[in-house]
Write a protein that holds these residues in place. Structure first.
Motif, PDB file in Angstrom:
ATOM      1  N   ASN A  48      44.593  38.219  31.168  1.00 49.72           N
ATOM      2  CA  ASN A  48      45.057  38.125  32.555  1.00 49.72           C
ATOM      3  C   ASN A  48      46.492  38.624  32.691  1.00 49.72           C
ATOM      4  OD1 ASN A  48      42.837  37.166  34.074  1.00 49.72           O
ATOM      5  ND2 ASN A  48      43.097  35.150  33.177  1.00 49.72           N
ATOM      6  N   ALA A  51      46.332  42.301  32.678  1.00 48.26           N
ATOM      7  CA  ALA A  51      45.812  42.792  33.956  1.00 48.26           C
ATOM      8  C   ALA A  51      46.798  42.590  35.095  1.00 48.26           C
ATOM      9  CB  ALA A  51      44.495  42.089  34.279  1.00 48.26           C
ATOM     10  N   LEU A  53      47.177  39.647  36.479  1.00 49.33           N
ATOM     11  CA  LEU A  53      46.660  38.559  37.308  1.00 49.33           C
ATOM     12  C   LEU A  53      47.457  37.281  37.108  1.00 49.33           C
ATOM     13  CD1 LEU A  53      42.899  39.335  36.741  1.00 49.33           C
ATOM     14  CD2 LEU A  53      44.146  39.585  38.878  1.00 49.33           C
ATOM     15  N   GLU A  54      48.195  37.217  36.009  1.00 42.43           N
ATOM     16  CA  GLU A  54      49.107  36.102  35.774  1.00 42.43           C
ATOM     17  C   GLU A  54      50.479  36.690  35.489  1.00 42.43           C
ATOM     18  OE1 GLU A  54      48.732  32.952  35.954  1.00 42.43           O
ATOM     19  OE2 GLU A  54      46.554  32.696  36.033  1.00 42.43           O
ATOM     20  N   PRO A  73      48.176  44.125  39.874  1.00 52.14           N
ATOM     21  CA  PRO A  73      46.976  44.564  39.153  1.00 52.14           C
ATOM     22  C   PRO A  73      46.433  45.897  39.655  1.00 52.14           C
ATOM     23  CG  PRO A  73      46.761  42.260  39.782  1.00 52.14           C
ATOM     24  CD  PRO A  73      48.044  42.745  40.360  1.00 52.14           C
ATOM     25  N   LYS A  74      46.465  46.092  40.960  1.00 50.70           N
ATOM     26  CA  LYS A  74      45.802  47.277  41.487  1.00 50.70           C
ATOM     27  C   LYS A  74      46.511  48.572  41.095  1.00 50.70           C
ATOM     28  CE  LYS A  74      47.754  47.672  46.138  1.00 50.70           C
ATOM     29  NZ  LYS A  74      48.910  46.765  46.086  1.00 50.70           N
ATOM     30  N   ILE A  78      43.724  49.795  35.510  1.00 49.35           N
ATOM     31  CA  ILE A  78      42.885  49.072  34.567  1.00 49.35           C
ATOM     32  C   ILE A  78      41.568  48.719  35.249  1.00 49.35           C
ATOM     33  CG2 ILE A  78      44.692  47.959  33.190  1.00 49.35           C
ATOM     34  CD1 ILE A  78      44.230  45.559  35.223  1.00 49.35           C
ATOM     35  N   MET A  80      38.380  45.651  34.752  1.00 49.21           N
ATOM     36  CA  MET A  80      38.170  44.415  34.005  1.00 49.21           C
ATOM     37  C   MET A  80      36.751  43.900  34.217  1.00 49.21           C
ATOM     38  SD  MET A  80      40.855  41.333  33.881  1.00 49.21           S
ATOM     39  CE  MET A  80      40.593  39.790  33.047  1.00 49.21           C
ATOM     40  N   PHE A  82      34.674  40.399  33.804  1.00 48.81           N
ATOM     41  CA  PHE A  82      34.968  38.979  33.644  1.00 48.81           C
ATOM     42  C   PHE A  82      33.836  38.246  32.955  1.00 48.81           C
ATOM     43  CE2 PHE A  82      37.625  40.475  36.993  1.00 48.81           C
ATOM     44  CZ  PHE A  82      38.816  39.806  36.800  1.00 48.81           C
ATOM     45  N   GLN A  83      34.206  37.112  32.383  1.00 47.18           N
ATOM     46  CA  GLN A  83      33.239  36.289  31.654  1.00 47.18           C
ATOM     47  C   GLN A  83      32.074  35.869  32.555  1.00 47.18           C
ATOM     48  OE1 GLN A  83      35.171  33.192  29.539  1.00 47.18           O
ATOM     49  NE2 GLN A  83      33.315  32.444  28.588  1.00 47.18           N
ATOM     50  N   SER A  84      32.403  35.511  33.799  1.00 45.92           N
ATOM     51  CA  SER A  84      31.345  35.094  34.722  1.00 45.92           C
ATOM     52  C   SER A  84      30.820  36.285  35.529  1.00 45.92           C
ATOM     53  CB  SER A  84      31.876  34.042  35.673  1.00 45.92           C
ATOM     54  OG  SER A  84      32.885  34.611  36.477  1.00 45.92           O
ATOM     55  N   ALA A  86      31.717  37.777  37.935  1.00 45.52           N
ATOM     56  CA  ALA A  86      32.430  37.821  39.213  1.00 45.52           C
ATOM     57  C   ALA A  86      31.946  38.942  40.113  1.00 45.52           C
ATOM     58  CB  ALA A  86      33.946  37.941  38.979  1.00 45.52           C
ATOM     59  N   GLY A 100      35.661  49.046  44.784  1.00 52.52           N
ATOM     60  CA  GLY A 100      36.996  49.482  44.361  1.00 52.52           C
ATOM     61  C   GLY A 100      37.348  50.859  44.908  1.00 52.52           C
ATOM     62  N   ASP A 159      36.528  40.312  29.245  1.00 49.82           N
ATOM     63  CA  ASP A 159      36.697  38.909  28.868  1.00 49.82           C
ATOM     64  C   ASP A 159      35.341  38.312  28.504  1.00 49.82           C
ATOM     65  OD1 ASP A 159      37.534  36.391  28.387  1.00 49.82           O
ATOM     66  OD2 ASP A 159      38.413  36.039  30.358  1.00 49.82           O
TER      67      ASP A 159
ATOM     68  N   GLU B 187      37.662  33.833  39.655  1.00 49.85           N
ATOM     69  CA  GLU B 187      37.458  35.157  39.059  1.00 49.85           C
ATOM     70  C   GLU B 187      37.052  36.191  40.111  1.00 49.85           C
ATOM     71  OE1 GLU B 187      34.910  35.187  35.637  1.00 49.85           O
ATOM     72  OE2 GLU B 187      36.550  34.557  34.352  1.00 49.85           O
ATOM     73  N   LEU B 188      36.424  35.693  41.193  1.00 51.85           N
ATOM     74  CA  LEU B 188      36.024  36.602  42.263  1.00 51.85           C
ATOM     75  C   LEU B 188      37.263  37.247  42.891  1.00 51.85           C
ATOM     76  CD1 LEU B 188      33.108  37.025  42.936  1.00 51.85           C
ATOM     77  CD2 LEU B 188      33.359  35.501  44.874  1.00 51.85           C
ATOM     78  N   LYS B 190      40.145  37.487  41.439  1.00 51.51           N
ATOM     79  CA  LYS B 190      40.773  38.327  40.423  1.00 51.51           C
ATOM     80  C   LYS B 190      40.088  39.691  40.349  1.00 51.51           C
ATOM     81  CE  LYS B 190      42.478  34.654  37.415  1.00 51.51           C
ATOM     82  NZ  LYS B 190      42.307  33.992  36.116  1.00 51.51           N
ATOM     83  N   ALA B 191      38.752  39.667  40.363  1.00 50.83           N
ATOM     84  CA  ALA B 191      38.018  40.927  40.286  1.00 50.83           C
ATOM     85  C   ALA B 191      38.387  41.828  41.458  1.00 50.83           C
ATOM     86  CB  ALA B 191      36.518  40.659  40.280  1.00 50.83           C
ATOM     87  N   LYS B 193      41.155  41.769  43.147  1.00 50.13           N
ATOM     88  CA  LYS B 193      42.531  42.244  42.981  1.00 50.13           C
ATOM     89  C   LYS B 193      42.567  43.456  42.067  1.00 50.13           C
ATOM     90  CE  LYS B 193      45.074  37.899  43.357  1.00 50.13           C
ATOM     91  NZ  LYS B 193      45.817  36.929  42.548  1.00 50.13           N
ATOM     92  N   VAL B 194      41.827  43.366  40.960  1.00 52.19           N
ATOM     93  CA  VAL B 194      41.782  44.501  40.034  1.00 52.19           C
ATOM     94  C   VAL B 194      41.163  45.711  40.723  1.00 52.19           C
ATOM     95  CG1 VAL B 194      40.777  45.349  37.890  1.00 52.19           C
ATOM     96  CG2 VAL B 194      41.729  43.049  37.987  1.00 52.19           C
ATOM     97  N   ASP B 195      40.188  45.456  41.600  1.00 49.61           N
ATOM     98  CA  ASP B 195      39.568  46.549  42.345  1.00 49.61           C
ATOM     99  C   ASP B 195      40.524  47.147  43.369  1.00 49.61           C
ATOM    100  OD1 ASP B 195      37.136  47.242  41.373  1.00 49.61           O
ATOM    101  OD2 ASP B 195      35.980  45.817  42.553  1.00 49.61           O
ATOM    102  N   GLY B 196      41.663  46.514  43.566  1.00 49.84           N
ATOM    103  CA  GLY B 196      42.670  47.087  44.445  1.00 49.84           C
ATOM    104  C   GLY B 196      42.747  46.465  45.819  1.00 49.84           C
TER     105      GLY B 196
END
Ligand SMILES: Nc1ncnc2c1ncn2[C@@H]1O[C@H](COP(=O)(O)OP(=O)(O)OP(=O)(O)O)[C@@H](O)[C@H]1O
Ligand SMILES: [Mg+2]
Lengths: 365, 297
Positions: A48, A51, A53-54, A73-74, A78, A80, A82-84, A86, A100, A159, B187-188, B190-191, B193-196
């Protein structure tokens, strides 16, 4: 080549709790870095942080040669997984994958083309109009991969993407990810607590424990020359045998003495080891203890051992003998004549041996 | 859903269980009757003529059905000095309730989203304060609110009433949405955010589409409260901006001469119809929304 990811003296606190301590990692383009460690050691937190995110508490982090310590992050280029997974629950698979690009204002034709590319690559063409809720775990996993792959980023972050799959699917996806990495030539950072996944996928492994890096190295280095007792015990299955022993200098080599219950101590002579303290922990992997006559080499030494247990496992047979108060496992060939309760001459391959200090756990040789 | 499983093992159920079941149903039926009785009396009375009310029994069905009382209640009866029925006040209520519900729900959704998914320093404190706001009795804020409305130049106006109800509603709507959104894995966000995606993009594209059940709950809750409110309505309105509840009270209380029970009843039913309608239309989502989140984490 400039490192694509460069982490320097990274610290991360949650409140007053130090989660990550002084992390230093650098990877080259095309590397497959695996972060491995027990649950709660800070793997996800580190990912994180990479990325964005933290926020990080201390240190710097650069991606692709650019300082990214305070970049959102954007803008880090990168992707990512995720484990779940998402996945966005109200969007179709196609929308999930293209979200995206849509956010970034990529034109519709390019979106369509990339979507189709990724869909055929992952064989999810027939799922594109479904909702995530209508997919199986394995299919969701593929969609999550698709969402990352479609981006073509500098750095992929995973992750524990396989931890929710059943054993068979996990092995399948593992080799698919490996293939993907080879075909794309992409740089990846991959979190897992499964040391087999780490060994098979990585070009470079970081072993973490309690937020502290224990060792960084290639899978072979980590496996053959673990930096401390923790790494030795954590990596490899069955685990490395860690046997308390006494070392005494003896002419050109070192005499290793392993106590045995109700029998004379086991004596081995290591001609390479130097400057060992008196008390050591000797580490030898099960496959480096073979049946006498099946392993040759100048550092192979044979000794008779009492076999306590025989466990056939198909391709191999594991036998257990008590040495130095520890259950020591040896990996023999399938047709061994070993019998439980009987003595058997075992060959110890000392060219592979590791020594650790009992107090600090650090490697000695 | 549960009915299937119950009828499935019905043959195995023994006699005493059956008796128990019927007892339960009878009891529930009795309660239902008890609650429906006043409504029954209201409806029948509103359909009778004054003559019949005076001579007949309270619970008897109307001998001759007439909608005169309804017409009177809607457009003719007197609320104080004016005699134009409930109609203008009904529209006042609509003009007040719809925007107030919409604004409070939207603000609650955004608040809940921020508190649940964009954890910041002090988020818990703010949330606790908002919760506290839910428990402040109406009466306590009457004077300060009157003063504030005066300063804002909204005193006695419908926007003023909207303002009051929005302020009062935010605590509840925030609570509803926050509790719904904390069950959605971070995580939703977060995902995305990474997607922009940014703050509002994530809210709009990912969280709002997920929110139908909780939106329904919030809308029903807010609508019922605001539509049925009397205290704020009577305190912060003036002639011409009064909501239907205040007008209803005036109709019933401004008896000059004969008391027109049929008109009172018709007026009461008219005033209650919108909330009834909202329940009928969205009721099944209400139950679903109240239990959402508790089922799936
Ligand atoms: N938001 C948070 N606030 C406080 N502590 C946290 C927070 N997130 C994680 N932690 C703590 O940080 C530590 C590391 O968590 P992290 O999720 O990185 O572990 P992990 O190595 O990914 O474990 P796992 O293999 O179980 O996923 C844990 O002790 C956890 O309790
Ligand atoms: Mg984790």
């Amino acid at each position: 080549m400039a490192p694509i990811l460069d982490i320097n003296n990274l610290y991360k606190n949650y409140g007053s709790v130090e989660i990550l301590k002084d992390i230093n990692v650098a990877i080259e383009p095309g590397d497959f870095l695996v972060l491995v460690g027990p649950s709660g050691c800070g793997k996800s937190t580190l990912l994180n942080c990479i990325a964005g995110l933290e926020p990080i508490t201390g240190g710097t982090l650069s991606i692709g040669g650019k300082d990214m310590t305070h970049v959102s992050p954007k803008d880090r280029d990168i992707a990512m997984v995720f484990q779940s997974y998402a996945l966005y629950p109200t969007m179709s698979v196609a929308k999930n994958i293209t979200f995206g690009m849509k956010v970034r204002g990529v034109d519709a034709a390019t979106q369509e083309r990339k979507l189709n590319e990724v869909a055929s690559q992952l064989q999810i063409e027939q799922l594109l109009h479904r909702r995530p809720g209508q997919l199986s775990g394995g299919q969701r996993q593929r969609v999550a991969m698709g969402r990352a792959l479609v981006r073509d980023p500098k750095l992929f972050l995973f992750d524990e993407p396989l931890s929710n799959l059943d054993a068979k699917l996990r092995v399948e996806m593992r080799s698919e990810i490996k293939k993907l990495h080879q075909n794309l030539g992409a740089t990846m950072v991959y979190v897992t607590h499964d040391q087999i996944e780490a060994m098979t996928l990585a070009t470079k492994i970081v072993v973490l424990k309690g937020g502290v890096v224990q060792q960084i190295g290639t899978p072979a280095e980590i496996y053959n020359r673990p930096a401390n007792l923790f790494v030795a015990d954590f990596m490899g299955s069955p685990a490395m045998n860690l046997i308390p022993a006494k070392a005494t200098k003896n002419g050109s080599g070192t005499q290793i003495e392993i106590a045995r219950d109700g029998a004379a101590p086991l004596m081995l002579t290591d001609t390479h080891a130097e400057n060992l303290p008196q008390d050591v922990i000797l580490g030898l992997r099960p496959e480096d203890i073979a049946e006498a006559g099946f392993r040759a080499g100048e550092d192979v030494q044979v000794a008779e051992c009492q076999i306590d247990m025989v466990e056939p496992a198909g391709a191999d047979t594991f036998v257990v003998s008590e040495l130095g108060g520890k259950q020591v496992t040896a990996r023999l060939h399938a047709e061994t004549g070993a019998e439980s309760g009987k003595p058997l001459p075992l060959a110890f391959d000392l060219s592979k041996v590791s020594y650790f200090a009992p107090g600090t756990g650090e490697r000695l040789n | 859903m549960t009915d299937f499983t119950q009828s499935y093992d019905a043959p195995r159920r023994n006699y005493s269980q059956l008796v128990l079941r019927w007892l339960l149903f009878s009891l529930l039926g009795l309660f239902a009757l008890f609650y429906l009785m006043p409504l029954f009396v209201m409806v029948t009375t509103s359909l009778k003529s004054l003559e019949e009310i005076r001579t007949g029994s309270l619970v008897a069905l109307p001998r001759e059905v007439t909608f005169d009382a309804w017409r009177t209640a809607w457009s003719e009866t007197c609320t104080g000095v004016k005699c134009e029925g409930l109609k203008p006040y009904f529209w006042n209520s609509v003009l007040m309730t719809v925007p107030a519900v919409f604004i409070a729900t939207l603000l609650g959704a955004v608040n809940g989203y921020v508190i649940a998914q964009w954890r910041f320093k002090g988020a818990n404190l703010i949330f606790s304060l908002m919760l506290f706001g839910c428990f402040i009795p109406f009466q306590v804020v009457l004077l300060p609110m009157a003063r504030s409305l005066g300063i804002l130049g909204l005193a006695g106006s419908i926007p003023g009433l909207i303002f009051v109800h929005v302020i009062y509603g935010i605590g509840f709507t925030t609570l509803f949405f926050r509790n719904y959104y904390v069950t959605i894995p971070s995580e939703l966000t977060k995902a995305a955010k990474v997607d922009g995606a940014g703050f509002f993009r994530i809210f709009w594209s990912i969280f709002l589409p997920l929110s139908l059940p909780i939106v329904v709950v919030t809308v029903i809750w807010q609508f019922t409260n605001i539509w049925n409110d009397f205290l704020f309505g009577v305190s912060f309105s003036q002639a011409g901006t009064q909501p239907v509840t205040v007008a209803l009270n005036n109709i019933v209380n401004s008896t000059t001469g004969v008391k027109e029970y049929n008109v009172d009843m018709a007026a009461a039913i008219i005033a209650a119809l919108p909330t009834l309608l909202v329940y009928v239309v969205a009721g099944k989502y209400f139950i679903r929304g109240l239990t959402a989140g508790s089922v799936k984490g």
